[in-house]
Enzyme design. Sequence first.
Site, PDB file in Angstrom:
ATOM      1  N   ASP A 100      -6.782  -3.296   5.488  1.00  0.00           N
ATOM      2  CA  ASP A 100      -6.823  -2.168   6.424  1.00  0.00           C
ATOM      3  C   ASP A 100      -6.828  -0.804   5.738  1.00  0.00           C
ATOM      4  O   ASP A 100      -7.279   0.187   6.313  1.00  0.00           O
ATOM      5  CB  ASP A 100      -5.610  -2.214   7.351  1.00  0.00           C
ATOM      6  CG  ASP A 100      -4.304  -1.952   6.592  1.00  0.00           C
ATOM      7  OD1 ASP A 100      -3.989  -2.730   5.681  1.00  0.00           O
ATOM      8  OD2 ASP A 100      -3.623  -0.957   6.893  1.00  0.00           O
ATOM      9  N   THR A 112       0.831  -1.201   0.000  1.00  0.00           N
ATOM     10  CA  THR A 112       0.000   0.000   0.000  1.00  0.00           C
ATOM     11  C   THR A 112       0.868   1.255   0.000  1.00  0.00           C
ATOM     12  O   THR A 112       1.888   1.309   0.672  1.00  0.00           O
ATOM     13  CB  THR A 112      -0.879   0.027   1.263  1.00  0.00           C
ATOM     14  OG1 THR A 112      -1.709  -1.136   1.273  1.00  0.00           O
ATOM     15  CG2 THR A 112      -1.727   1.283   1.323  1.00  0.00           C
ATOM     16  N   VAL A 161     -11.235  -6.719   1.363  1.00  0.00           N
ATOM     17  CA  VAL A 161     -10.729  -5.397   1.715  1.00  0.00           C
ATOM     18  C   VAL A 161      -9.823  -5.529   2.925  1.00  0.00           C
ATOM     19  O   VAL A 161     -10.180  -6.202   3.901  1.00  0.00           O
ATOM     20  CB  VAL A 161     -11.883  -4.414   2.028  1.00  0.00           C
ATOM     21  CG1 VAL A 161     -11.330  -3.035   2.371  1.00  0.00           C
ATOM     22  CG2 VAL A 161     -12.840  -4.320   0.847  1.00  0.00           C
TER      23      VAL A 161
END
Length: 320
Positions: free
Chosen positions: A183, A152, A181
């Site tokens: 965090d 991410t 999905v």
Amino acid sequence: MHGIIATWRMAKEGIEQGFEQLNQNGKASDAIETAIKAVEDFPYYKSVGYGGLPNEDQVVELDAGYMDGDTFDVGAICAIKDFANPISIAKKLSEEKVNNILVSYGAEKYAREHHFEEKEMLTDRAKAFYRKKKKELEQQAQELKPYDGHDTVGMVCLDENGTVVAGTSTSGLFMKKPGRVGDSPFVGSGFYADSEVGGATATGLGEDLMKGCISYEIVRLMKEGLTPQEACEKAVNDLDASLKKRRTVAGDLSVVAMNKKGEFGCATNIDGFSFSVATSDAEPTVYLVTRQGDGHCTFEVASKEWLDEYMRVRMAPVEE
């Protein structure tokens, strides 16, 4: 004082663009959007935006989150498909009084109604990675399982007015189940900002990062008086220890943070974590993080050779 910090080397060019806006007395909200969009738009970063790796059905599903530390306004989208810049949609959602977190069809409907750019996000390069991985698993007689990549891009930004914002964007786990999905788009886990304190953001295995609400925890610790470095290390080490005690194993946990003074910190429980940062006192720089045996994390400036190799690997042809 102003500054911007982000997870991973891949954020460097975006950091440079956002930092230029901050140097011209730009708003943190605009600078972080500019910086994250630069990562989303670059096709060779296969865990964010355009060129992101698909789920097990070969569909690219994107997540993003945004928080304004002045107002606590938040916006997030989950499992959205075929929109160019998820961070911009999440930021727009933060302006709404309600309905701040939208998923899948609802997120796409909202994005279309507000005229965000629609774009096919599955690239030929990502398809090649998919075919290669699927072939490897079939040859090994294994089930389709998530690839160990989940990088991410998360950022925290501070402007001269003292506003702190945080944002994230990701395509999530490679070969994930449709609709999965992590965090990243969840306030308190993937990101958190409080202009009276600072902000934090996380990257790694979302299923484990969420178990510690780790970004909120870092900001809470900074509010109690810990430096960003101390807060990052305590949050990561405590969650790592707790997961191992209760579950015998902990997934990847990596974080960065910046306080309202522009001081920054990082922590990780893995080898190979890097981050990018720029402040009023320092130009955009990439650091490599080393975790010591006692959980303390040190970092050093990445060499030109390391930076060159990083890009060479990411831009190399996909050999199927």
